[in-house]
Write an enzyme that holds these catalytic residues in place. Sequence first.
Site, mmCIF file in Angstrom:
data_model
loop_
_atom_site.group_PDB
_atom_site.id
_atom_site.type_symbol
_atom_site.label_atom_id
_atom_site.label_comp_id
_atom_site.label_asym_id
_atom_site.label_seq_id
_atom_site.Cartn_x
_atom_site.Cartn_y
_atom_site.Cartn_z
ATOM 1 C CB CYS A 8 -0.895 -0.336 1.382
ATOM 2 S SG CYS A 8 -0.174 -0.039 2.487
ATOM 3 N NE ARG A 14 -4.677 1.732 1.744
ATOM 4 C CZ ARG A 14 -4.076 2.608 1.155
ATOM 5 N NH1 ARG A 14 -5.089 2.754 -0.241
ATOM 6 N NH2 ARG A 14 -3.146 3.078 1.249
ATOM 7 C CG ASP A 125 -6.354 4.699 2.317
ATOM 8 O OD1 ASP A 125 -6.268 4.672 3.375
ATOM 9 O OD2 ASP A 125 -5.601 6.069 1.964
HETATM 10 P P1 4NP Z 1 -2.082 2.566 4.141
HETATM 11 O O1 4NP Z 1 -2.120 3.931 5.073
HETATM 12 O O2 4NP Z 1 -1.116 2.814 2.841
HETATM 13 O O3 4NP Z 1 -2.935 1.634 4.205
HETATM 14 O O4 4NP Z 1 -0.829 2.348 4.831
HETATM 15 C C1 4NP Z 1 -1.642 5.056 4.596
HETATM 16 C C2 4NP Z 1 -0.801 5.493 5.702
HETATM 17 C C3 4NP Z 1 -0.002 6.538 5.706
HETATM 18 C C4 4NP Z 1 -0.704 7.749 5.396
HETATM 19 C C5 4NP Z 1 -1.371 7.629 3.941
HETATM 20 C C6 4NP Z 1 -2.545 6.253 4.207
HETATM 21 N N1 4NP Z 1 0.080 9.565 5.089
HETATM 22 O O5 4NP Z 1 -1.300 9.758 4.347
HETATM 23 O O6 4NP Z 1 0.562 9.096 6.074
#
Ligand code: 4NP
Length: 152
Positions: A8, A14, A125
């Site tokens: 991800c 995720r 998300d």
């Molecule tokens: P992930 O979630 O990609 O599912 O781990 C996120 C974690 C951090 C961020 C966005 C989505 N961020 O913008 O820092």
Amino acid sequence: MSLVSVVCLGNICRSPMAHMVFQNMINEKGLECEFEIDSAGTEGYNEMCHAGIHRGTKEILRRKGIPFEEHYSRKIRKKDYEYYDYIIAMDKFNLRNMTRFVGDDPQKKVSLLLDHTDCPGDVADPWYTDDFDKTWEDVNRGCRGLLDEIGI
Ligand code: 4NP
């Protein structure tokens, strides 16, 4: 042995959820020796600080009875492309971001998790919504579909 990495953006919400859910499905089928699963982020979240799994992902894994160990966010590397057989992106944005690491995917290793279901699309998300239940549903649907396709 199939080597699978789920990817991800941050590798805290995720992809660790998919990593642990897929690992649990493998274990329940007694296929531990047939698969190696890992996860990564196209950016990684605060990788220098070794961010652990997001509390929302941990909460839902506990609630659903999925055993897991701590996982520390890591950024995908170019050499991952050679190592893994399947590189599974959570959404189209991650897929596009991955071109930096996997080029144009000459070995056709990269796919979207929900492309392995009859209802393709992006895994929800939870970063801005805090809705980890929707992510849970998508991740489970996707992992079941993936295992049906590549499980032995
Ligand atoms: P992930 O979630 O990609 O599912 O781990 C996120 C974690 C951090 C961020 C966005 C989505 N961020 O913008 O820092």
